[in-house]
Design a protein around this motif. Sequence first.
Motif, PDB file in Angstrom:
ATOM      1  N   HIS A  68       0.818  -1.212   0.000  1.00  0.00           N
ATOM      2  CA  HIS A  68       0.000   0.000   0.000  1.00  0.00           C
ATOM      3  C   HIS A  68       0.854   1.265   0.000  1.00  0.00           C
ATOM      4  N   VAL A  69       2.028   1.165  -0.630  1.00  0.00           N
ATOM      5  CA  VAL A  69       2.914   2.316  -0.817  1.00  0.00           C
ATOM      6  C   VAL A  69       3.178   2.466  -2.310  1.00  0.00           C
ATOM      7  N   GLN A  70       3.002   3.684  -2.827  1.00  0.00           N
ATOM      8  CA  GLN A  70       3.285   3.938  -4.243  1.00  0.00           C
ATOM      9  C   GLN A  70       4.064   5.244  -4.382  1.00  0.00           C
ATOM     10  N   PRO A  71       4.953   5.338  -5.370  1.00  0.00           N
ATOM     11  CA  PRO A  71       5.668   6.599  -5.592  1.00  0.00           C
ATOM     12  C   PRO A  71       4.695   7.725  -5.899  1.00  0.00           C
ATOM     13  N   VAL A  72       5.020   8.920  -5.449  1.00  0.00           N
ATOM     14  CA  VAL A  72       4.130  10.054  -5.673  1.00  0.00           C
ATOM     15  C   VAL A  72       3.908  10.296  -7.166  1.00  0.00           C
ATOM     16  N   ASN A  73       4.869   9.917  -7.999  1.00  0.00           N
ATOM     17  CA  ASN A  73       4.709  10.079  -9.448  1.00  0.00           C
ATOM     18  C   ASN A  73       3.588   9.214 -10.015  1.00  0.00           C
ATOM     19  N   ASN A  74       3.192   8.172  -9.274  1.00  0.00           N
ATOM     20  CA  ASN A  74       2.123   7.280  -9.752  1.00  0.00           C
ATOM     21  C   ASN A  74       0.732   7.869  -9.554  1.00  0.00           C
ATOM     22  N   PHE A  75       0.615   8.949  -8.804  1.00  0.00           N
ATOM     23  CA  PHE A  75      -0.702   9.474  -8.434  1.00  0.00           C
ATOM     24  C   PHE A  75      -1.554   9.712  -9.685  1.00  0.00           C
ATOM     25  N   GLY A  76      -2.646   8.967  -9.780  1.00  0.00           N
ATOM     26  CA  GLY A  76      -3.572   9.116 -10.893  1.00  0.00           C
ATOM     27  C   GLY A  76      -3.371   8.153 -12.044  1.00  0.00           C
ATOM     28  N   ASP A  77      -2.256   7.404 -12.058  1.00  0.00           N
ATOM     29  CA  ASP A  77      -2.078   6.472 -13.172  1.00  0.00           C
ATOM     30  C   ASP A  77      -2.842   5.177 -12.904  1.00  0.00           C
ATOM     31  N   GLU A  78      -2.813   4.259 -13.875  1.00  0.00           N
ATOM     32  CA  GLU A  78      -3.629   3.047 -13.761  1.00  0.00           C
ATOM     33  C   GLU A  78      -3.205   2.174 -12.583  1.00  0.00           C
ATOM     34  N   HIS A  79      -1.911   2.094 -12.355  1.00  0.00           N
ATOM     35  CA  HIS A  79      -1.427   1.278 -11.235  1.00  0.00           C
ATOM     36  C   HIS A  79      -1.949   1.841  -9.915  1.00  0.00           C
TER      37      HIS A  79
END
Length: 404
Positions: free
Chosen positions: A351-362
């Motif tokens: 449940h951790v994602q890079p901030v750059n992922n915000f809004g992408d499909e992943h």
Amino acid sequence: MHAEPTNKRFLLIGIGGVYNYGCEAIVRGTTALLRQQWPESKVFYATPRRDQDAKQLADIDVEVIPREQIGRYSLPSIANKLSRMMGYSAYVRRDKLRMAHSVDAVLSIGGDLYTIYASGNYPGSLIKYGDAVLANGKPYVLWGSSIGPFSARPDVERLVTRHLKRTTLITVRDVSTLEYLDSLGIQANVVPTADPAFAVAPEIKTSPQGPEKTKIAINLSPLSIRYTKQTRDEAVNQSATAIEKIVERLNCDILLTPHVVLKSMPTDDDLAFLAEIQRQLSASTQSRTERLPGEAGFIETKRQLSNCSAVVAARMHCAISAMSAAVPTLLLAYSKKAIGMGKYVYRSEEHVQPVNNFGDEHFLDGLTDMIDNRSQISRFLLERSEQIRADADRAVTQLAATLG
């Protein structure tokens, strides 16, 4: 056998003010833990914002004092600035030792101050202060800390390693820091613990079922822009687009949640940043979006988060606030500390994602999965909360053993 004194005196120092709700939570949680061990203890909190912070902390028994520092235009401060302008890693102590003279221990509560900042600087002045405290025979403790990495600057890493080995006690709040300190050969004075924020308002909990209508709290920080290499306008537009996608995918309401409110510093003010994002939303999404006011503080914000289906948080203490209330939380990581905190609480990086992922499909898939499994994740967090609180207690138990 003599009973242990209950009236010890502690100085909390390191942070710049409780306009950052995470810093507010650290002061509140630390004070509660110290009083749990020493019921009659005296806690001093040094801050450059004495009047504002005293008002925000008026409901707890902590003495808010001015953070006494050597003047900016003193010869040591000017020499310090000139040396760094010329590329040298020379720092001078800025905090005055007088604050530490009448206490039993000094607790550095900066949390994540011990690292290389996005600007390339590191906490050289605070390190000098810690060394001076130790040289004067006072215990110096890094409290609820995330540390490093300093590997990009081998000269700094050597200096910091020497300092950390001299430090009286280091209580560490995340797995990544433990692993990093171990790689530096620093183990004897290290104890794993939980962030003191986990000890604040433990009675505020969500229900595993969650609210009847899906509501997502979103905390975004302008600080993360330094790590994404976007302009502010690009970050605002990307974030607004991401929120539009979240509402479309999940048919949900949005609660924009600031966790740092500082009008004088736009590069660190969540409230203004979230307001800019809100203005970029379509009319239909704006009608489903609410923004918390800037004076909410840590406890009221936690209460609001407890009424949400899930939380997306860039600020680590916003994530801690939500997770400690058993609300499923997705951490948007722009530094190692968020990854370490996610691994600590969830025992994985799921449940951790890079901030750059915000809004992408992943990201959208991860958030959707979190909503679909809301009850299961919430129950897991409720079960974890008992162990996490025991970990927080371990810090003060170890401090008592060290001082004893």
